[in-house]
Design a protein around this motif. Structure first.
Motif, PDB file in Angstrom:
ATOM      1  N   SER A   1      15.187   6.235   8.037  1.00  0.00           N
ATOM      2  CA  SER A   1      15.676   7.340   7.217  1.00  0.00           C
ATOM      3  C   SER A   1      14.643   8.457   7.184  1.00  0.00           C
ATOM      4  CB  SER A   1      15.986   6.871   5.793  1.00  0.00           C
ATOM      5  OG  SER A   1      14.834   6.390   5.141  1.00  0.00           O
ATOM      6  N   TYR A   2      15.152   9.675   7.103  1.00  0.00           N
ATOM      7  CA  TYR A   2      14.271  10.848   7.075  1.00  0.00           C
ATOM      8  C   TYR A   2      14.864  11.885   6.135  1.00  0.00           C
ATOM      9  CZ  TYR A   2      11.569  14.909   8.526  1.00  0.00           C
ATOM     10  OH  TYR A   2      10.764  16.017   8.537  1.00  0.00           O
ATOM     11  N   GLU A   3      14.011  12.425   5.276  1.00  0.00           N
ATOM     12  CA  GLU A   3      14.416  13.469   4.333  1.00  0.00           C
ATOM     13  C   GLU A   3      13.534  14.695   4.528  1.00  0.00           C
ATOM     14  OE1 GLU A   3      15.429  12.336   0.214  1.00  0.00           O
ATOM     15  OE2 GLU A   3      14.867  10.297   0.773  1.00  0.00           O
ATOM     16  N   TRP A   4      14.183  15.854   4.560  1.00  0.00           N
ATOM     17  CA  TRP A   4      13.455  17.112   4.722  1.00  0.00           C
ATOM     18  C   TRP A   4      14.250  18.243   4.080  1.00  0.00           C
ATOM     19  CZ3 TRP A   4      14.591  21.583   7.756  1.00  0.00           C
ATOM     20  CH2 TRP A   4      13.532  22.517   7.846  1.00  0.00           C
ATOM     21  N   LYS A   5      13.671  18.801   3.013  1.00  0.00           N
ATOM     22  CA  LYS A   5      14.256  19.955   2.320  1.00  0.00           C
ATOM     23  C   LYS A   5      15.739  19.758   2.011  1.00  0.00           C
ATOM     24  CE  LYS A   5      11.018  23.398   4.101  1.00  0.00           C
ATOM     25  NZ  LYS A   5      10.844  24.694   4.810  1.00  0.00           N
ATOM     26  N   GLY A   6      16.080  18.630   1.460  1.00  0.00           N
ATOM     27  CA  GLY A   6      17.461  18.379   1.051  1.00  0.00           C
ATOM     28  C   GLY A   6      18.302  17.675   2.089  1.00  0.00           C
TER      29      GLY A   6
ATOM     30  N   GLU B   1      11.808 -15.508   5.667  1.00  0.00           N
ATOM     31  CA  GLU B   1      12.311 -14.152   5.436  1.00  0.00           C
ATOM     32  C   GLU B   1      11.149 -13.174   5.592  1.00  0.00           C
ATOM     33  OE1 GLU B   1      15.703 -15.247   2.092  1.00  0.00           O
ATOM     34  OE2 GLU B   1      13.579 -15.171   1.517  1.00  0.00           O
ATOM     35  N   LEU B   2      11.322 -12.203   6.469  1.00  0.00           N
ATOM     36  CA  LEU B   2      10.299 -11.199   6.740  1.00  0.00           C
ATOM     37  C   LEU B   2      10.781  -9.844   6.246  1.00  0.00           C
ATOM     38  CD1 LEU B   2       9.557 -12.225  10.454  1.00  0.00           C
ATOM     39  CD2 LEU B   2       8.344 -12.997   8.400  1.00  0.00           C
ATOM     40  N   THR B   3       9.918  -9.103   5.602  1.00  0.00           N
ATOM     41  CA  THR B   3      10.264  -7.767   5.126  1.00  0.00           C
ATOM     42  C   THR B   3       9.151  -6.792   5.474  1.00  0.00           C
ATOM     43  OG1 THR B   3       9.283  -8.184   2.945  1.00  0.00           O
ATOM     44  CG2 THR B   3      11.637  -8.640   3.204  1.00  0.00           C
ATOM     45  N   MET B   4       9.540  -5.552   5.737  1.00  0.00           N
ATOM     46  CA  MET B   4       8.559  -4.514   6.028  1.00  0.00           C
ATOM     47  C   MET B   4       9.122  -3.156   5.624  1.00  0.00           C
ATOM     48  SD  MET B   4       7.078  -2.989   9.605  1.00  0.00           S
ATOM     49  CE  MET B   4       8.489  -1.889   9.675  1.00  0.00           C
ATOM     50  N   GLY B   5       8.256  -2.336   5.025  1.00  0.00           N
ATOM     51  CA  GLY B   5       8.585  -0.952   4.743  1.00  0.00           C
ATOM     52  C   GLY B   5       7.426  -0.078   5.183  1.00  0.00           C
ATOM     53  N   LEU B   6       7.681   0.848   6.078  1.00  0.00           N
ATOM     54  CA  LEU B   6       6.635   1.703   6.623  1.00  0.00           C
ATOM     55  C   LEU B   6       6.945   3.157   6.303  1.00  0.00           C
ATOM     56  CD1 LEU B   6       4.062   1.959   8.390  1.00  0.00           C
ATOM     57  CD2 LEU B   6       5.583   2.162  10.378  1.00  0.00           C
ATOM     58  N   ARG B   7       5.948   3.878   5.744  1.00  0.00           N
ATOM     59  CA  ARG B   7       6.077   5.292   5.420  1.00  0.00           C
ATOM     60  C   ARG B   7       4.893   6.041   6.044  1.00  0.00           C
ATOM     61  NH1 ARG B   7       7.800   1.920   1.842  1.00  0.00           N
ATOM     62  NH2 ARG B   7       5.672   1.349   1.247  1.00  0.00           N
ATOM     63  N   PRO B   8       4.924   6.285   7.359  1.00  0.00           N
ATOM     64  CA  PRO B   8       3.772   6.861   8.051  1.00  0.00           C
ATOM     65  C   PRO B   8       3.493   8.320   7.696  1.00  0.00           C
ATOM     66  CG  PRO B   8       5.633   6.676   9.544  1.00  0.00           C
ATOM     67  CD  PRO B   8       6.032   5.987   8.273  1.00  0.00           C
TER      68      PRO B   8
ATOM     69  N   SER C   1       0.859  -1.186   0.000  1.00  0.00           N
ATOM     70  CA  SER C   1       0.000   0.000   0.000  1.00  0.00           C
ATOM     71  C   SER C   1       0.892   1.231   0.000  1.00  0.00           C
ATOM     72  CB  SER C   1      -0.924  -0.007   1.224  1.00  0.00           C
ATOM     73  OG  SER C   1      -0.200   0.289   2.405  1.00  0.00           O
ATOM     74  N   SER C   2       0.294   2.384  -0.037  1.00  0.00           N
ATOM     75  CA  SER C   2       1.081   3.619  -0.073  1.00  0.00           C
ATOM     76  C   SER C   2       1.808   3.887   1.236  1.00  0.00           C
ATOM     77  CB  SER C   2       0.173   4.804  -0.407  1.00  0.00           C
ATOM     78  OG  SER C   2      -0.859   4.922   0.571  1.00  0.00           O
ATOM     79  N   VAL C   3       1.329   3.283   2.321  1.00  0.00           N
ATOM     80  CA  VAL C   3       1.917   3.517   3.641  1.00  0.00           C
ATOM     81  C   VAL C   3       2.759   2.337   4.108  1.00  0.00           C
ATOM     82  CG1 VAL C   3       1.410   3.951   6.084  1.00  0.00           C
ATOM     83  CG2 VAL C   3       0.061   5.077   4.302  1.00  0.00           C
ATOM     84  N   LEU C   4       2.303   1.139   3.798  1.00  0.00           N
ATOM     85  CA  LEU C   4       2.947  -0.053   4.341  1.00  0.00           C
ATOM     86  C   LEU C   4       3.165  -1.093   3.254  1.00  0.00           C
ATOM     87  CD1 LEU C   4       3.851  -1.842   6.795  1.00  0.00           C
ATOM     88  CD2 LEU C   4       1.462  -2.601   6.932  1.00  0.00           C
ATOM     89  N   SER C   5       4.354  -1.654   3.231  1.00  0.00           N
ATOM     90  CA  SER C   5       4.631  -2.847   2.430  1.00  0.00           C
ATOM     91  C   SER C   5       5.193  -3.895   3.380  1.00  0.00           C
ATOM     92  CB  SER C   5       5.612  -2.548   1.303  1.00  0.00           C
ATOM     93  OG  SER C   5       6.863  -2.137   1.816  1.00  0.00           O
ATOM     94  N   ALA C   6       4.757  -5.127   3.209  1.00  0.00           N
ATOM     95  CA  ALA C   6       5.204  -6.190   4.096  1.00  0.00           C
ATOM     96  C   ALA C   6       5.176  -7.508   3.343  1.00  0.00           C
ATOM     97  CB  ALA C   6       4.329  -6.272   5.343  1.00  0.00           C
ATOM     98  N   GLY C   7       6.018  -8.419   3.770  1.00  0.00           N
ATOM     99  CA  GLY C   7       6.064  -9.706   3.095  1.00  0.00           C
ATOM    100  C   GLY C   7       6.648 -10.782   3.983  1.00  0.00           C
ATOM    101  N   VAL C   8       6.300 -12.011   3.670  1.00  0.00           N
ATOM    102  CA  VAL C   8       6.872 -13.166   4.345  1.00  0.00           C
ATOM    103  C   VAL C   8       7.154 -14.211   3.279  1.00  0.00           C
ATOM    104  CG1 VAL C   8       4.548 -14.029   4.882  1.00  0.00           C
ATOM    105  CG2 VAL C   8       6.524 -14.917   6.125  1.00  0.00           C
TER     106      VAL C   8
END
Length: 748
Positions: A627-632, A566-573, A522-529
């Motif tokens: 990781s965090y990105e803000w204005k460069g 193998e577990l994977t997760m990507g969270l973009r809150p 999804s746009s906020v969360l990706s997960a897999g097993v």
């Protein structure tokens, strides 16, 4: 060869000279090169993709294995302790000789050793568009058999806009990197040239473990609406001081963690000294001619020719050597210190091709394959003998042999959506390998007669793969696949099984790989097993020992398996923040293992030790990145945990020393974190500039990434005991404590 390549470019260009290129298709056309060997979201297997941006964010001079280190099930090692020089990658516990690596669909593994020596391709990541790592058997591809993973690289696309840029890095241990990059963009609507020139150097963390790496990448292309023709050439030259002998824990306590025993000898005054040219020297030159063609809306094809030339040697000071093993005689004695050079020259060439179909209505199909030929000479010279009567012939050779290897394969793949959301996948490959060696070996029999190195082997492999992928909701996908793969022994497997008393014939390996997985996107969360069970017949597994060249020794194990999740997760809150996490929990075992027992009368027998841990295969690997990105501004903190690893397949964690103490045969667990800070800005006359600093091993962890171990066994009552026996040892590859690289990237 080069003349033919240029003629091919000219001919194909002439056929399309009147065409007008659609610049929106230039990237799509260049990606055709890897379509047939890449996995997609509808392919039932586990894989990870690294984009150009992701590569650039970590590419400050370290080798490609370091850049892949945060992917699931990956561990990496570095002889010099800094990720520059001789580095290696393991996936799911399998060693580098069992990992298939291609660039633009063209095999990159050395045909004989079956691994890619990344040290020969310094800064290659700066010329890579994207990388896909397939875990397990993966899709059918060209070159070496994949028993743990496939690393599929696409080199940098030639863009439509011109640019010029440079990248600079510098920091601890004299580490530095200088890279110049340029592209002409499209000239006259059809032509483009793009290139890179790089220099990397490091003194290494380990004593004298210096690296001097120079490389370039240059490509020229012709573009039309449905055609791309590119000629690519790239090379690498390297000079590295040997650090692959490692050091025992006792030596680290005595001399420090940076101690390097390579090149050690006793000089004429009885002092310990180190030979200053204990180095590895190699030059590797690559040429690739690529033709990608869109035939119509549904069909495209690619054809590639390739040629690689390698030439190099390593030089070693060897102490107390038996002169007859170097075809030498001296009235001053039968043994002496000496300096030897072990050399090789080789040529590797061939072609790969594929035809790809996509009806854009649920059906894709690929037919492809390749033919590759290797021709290489190996020979050794003695350039100096310490105790010798007379003069040494500067061309004195003590062995010479030639190897020829032919590798051909053909594959067909179909992925079909036969019910809404349900795709069936079939992938069939036939592979033929012919391998001949002739000449003299480095081994001698009991009568001091040099043994010949004669080999004539042929292998025919059928590698089928089947699977289903079911997207039952827009964000939910499940898959299952079963694959069979085979792999022939490597040159080292044949040579290491030659002994003074007997020759053991290594067997080809077979792998049955079952993969079951689920993914949520999804746009906020990706997960897999992903669950995997890899069952082997005659798997080659590292034993922990090193041969006389310092390379790791592998042996066939009849029955073994690797299984895990193998577990994977990507969270973009929220915008700018990412949390990426992956973890592998596995069980890697050899079944029905035996060890050689030394009896009191020095005879040998075998003892059954049952099911044991496979060497260099940790049970737990966890990677975490914030990781965090803000204005460069970009801030990232990455951490990696690896559980303890056995260095032998015996099941013993330590062995008994003569003084009653125990020496560990394990690589200890480790937890290491890296912190990266960077800021990207624009300035008048610049497209962009990025300045930053990376702190590696932020919390100053004392750890080792690799090692070697050899032990003996004896009967002690009703138990088997591991003990020193006078020649057992355990050595370790110590890694650098906290160290820093500052970096600057400027684009015009």
């Amino acid at each position: 060869m080069k003349r033919k390549m240029f003629m091919g470019v000219a001919l194909l260009s002439a056929l399309h000279a009147m065409a007008q290129v659609d610049t929106t298709k230039t990237y799509e056309l260049q990606d055709v090169q890897v379509v047939s060997t890449r996995a997609t979201q509808k392919t039932p297997m586990a894989f990870s993709n690294l984009s150009r941006k992701q590569i650039q964010q970590v590419n400050y001079g370290k080798d490609v294995p370091s850049l892949l280190n945060m992917l699931p099930s990956v561990t990496m090692s570095s002889d010099a302790g800094t990720g520059i020089g001789y580095t290696g990658i393991h996936v799911r516990g399998t060693d580098p000789t069992r990992i298939n690596i291609t660039a633009n669909g063209i095999p990159m593994n050395d045909a004989e050793s079956s691994q890619l020596y990344w040290v020969n391709l310094g800064d290659f990541a700066s010329s890579v568009q994207n990388i896909q790592v397939q875990r397990g058997v993966g899709t059918s591809t060209n070159g070496a058999g994949a028993f743990g993973a496939t690393v599929n690289m696409l080199t940098e696309n030639i863009g439509t806009q011109p640019y010029f840029g440079f990248d600079l890095s510098g920091g601890t241990y004299g580490t530095h990197k200088e890279t110049l990059r340029f592209s002409t963009g499209l000239l006259g609507g059809h032509w483009g040239v793009q290139g890179r020139l790089s220099n990397i150097g490091s003194n290494g963390y380990i004593d004298r473990a210096t690296s001097r790496l120079n490389s370039y990448f240059l490509q020229g292309g012709y573009f039309a609406n449905k055609t791309v023709v590119k000629l690519i050439t790239f090379n690498g030259t390297e000079k590295t001081y040997m650090a692959w002998d490692y050091a025992s824990k006792a030596d680290m306590e005595r001399y420090g963690r940076t101690y390097n025993p390579s090149g050690m000898y006793t000089d004429a005054n009885g002092n310990t000294a180190f030979y200053d040219n204990q180095t590895d020297n190699y030059h590797q030159q690559h040429y690739q001619l690529l033709w990608n063609q869109i035939l119509n809306h549904d069909w495209n094809m690619n054809i590639a020719l390739h040629y690689t030339h390698g030439d190099g040697f390593y030089e070693q000071y060897k102490t107390d050597q038996k002169l007859y093993k170097y075809l030498l005689n001296s009235t001053l004695g039968s043994k002496s210190d000496l300096i030897r050079q072990k050399k090789m020259k080789n040529d590797f060439y061939g072609a790969v091709a594929s035809v790809n179909y996509n009806n854009h209505n649920g059906l894709t199909a690929n037919i492809g394959g390749g033919w590759n030929k290797y021709d290489g000479d190996h020979f050794g010279k003695v350039i100096w003998v310490r105790e010798f009567s007379g003069a040494i012939n500067p061309n004195h050779e003590y062995y010479r042999n030639n190897a020829k290897k032919t590798d051909g394969n053909i594959y067909g793949k179909v992925n079909y959506e036969f019910l809404e959301g349900l795709n069936g996948y079939v992938d069939l490959q036939y592979r033929h390998v012919s391998y001949q060696m002739s000449g003299s070996s480095q081994e001698f029999d009991d009568n001091h007669i040099q043994r010949p190195l004669i080999l004539d082997k042929k292998y025919d492999f059928f590698n089928p793969k089947f699977g289903l992928t079911y997207q039952f909701l827009p964000e939910h996908t499940a898959y299952i696949s079963y694959a069979i793969a085979h792999k022939e022994p490597t040159r080292n497997d044949f040579e290491d099984m030659m002994s003074e008393t007997e020759t053991v014939d290594p067997k080809a390996e077979r792998l049955n790989d079952l993969e079951i997985g689920y993914k949520y996107e999804s746009s906020v969360l990706s997960a897999g097993v992903n669950f995997y069970y890899m069952d082997y017949d005659n798997q080659f597994v590292l034993t922990g020992a090193q041969d006389s060249n310092g390379e790791m020794v592998a042996r066939n194990i009849k029955d073994s398996y690797r299984m895990g999740v193998e577990l994977t997760m990507g969270l973009r809150p929220f915008k700018g923040f990412n949390w990426d996490l992956n973890a592998t929990f596995s069980k890697n075992r050899a079944k029905n293992m035996n060890v050689t027992v030394i009896n009191p009368d020095w005879s040998q027998s075998y003892a059954h030790v049952g099911t044991t841990h496979l060497a260099y295969s940790p049970d737990v690997i966890v990677n975490n990145m914030f990781s965090y990105e803000w204005k460069g501004l970009k801030v990232s903190l990455s951490s990696k945990y690896i559980s303890e690893q056995y260095m032998t397949n015996s099941g013993f964690k330590s062995y008994l020393e003569d003084d009653g103490s125990y020496t560990s045969a394990m690589i200890d667990a480790m937890f290491v974190s890296d912190l990266d800070l960077s800021y990207t800005f624009k300035y008048k006359g610049l497209k962009s500039a990025t300045v930053g600093v990376t702190i590696y091993n932020l919390f100053n962890e004392r750890y080792e990434s690799n090692g070697s171990c050899s032990m003996n066994f004896r009967q002690n009552g009703d138990k088997i005991e591991a003990y020193n026996g006078g020649w057992a040892w355990a050595t370790y590859s110590a890694q650098a404590p906290t160290h820093v690289l500052a970096h600057l990237s400027v684009n015009f």
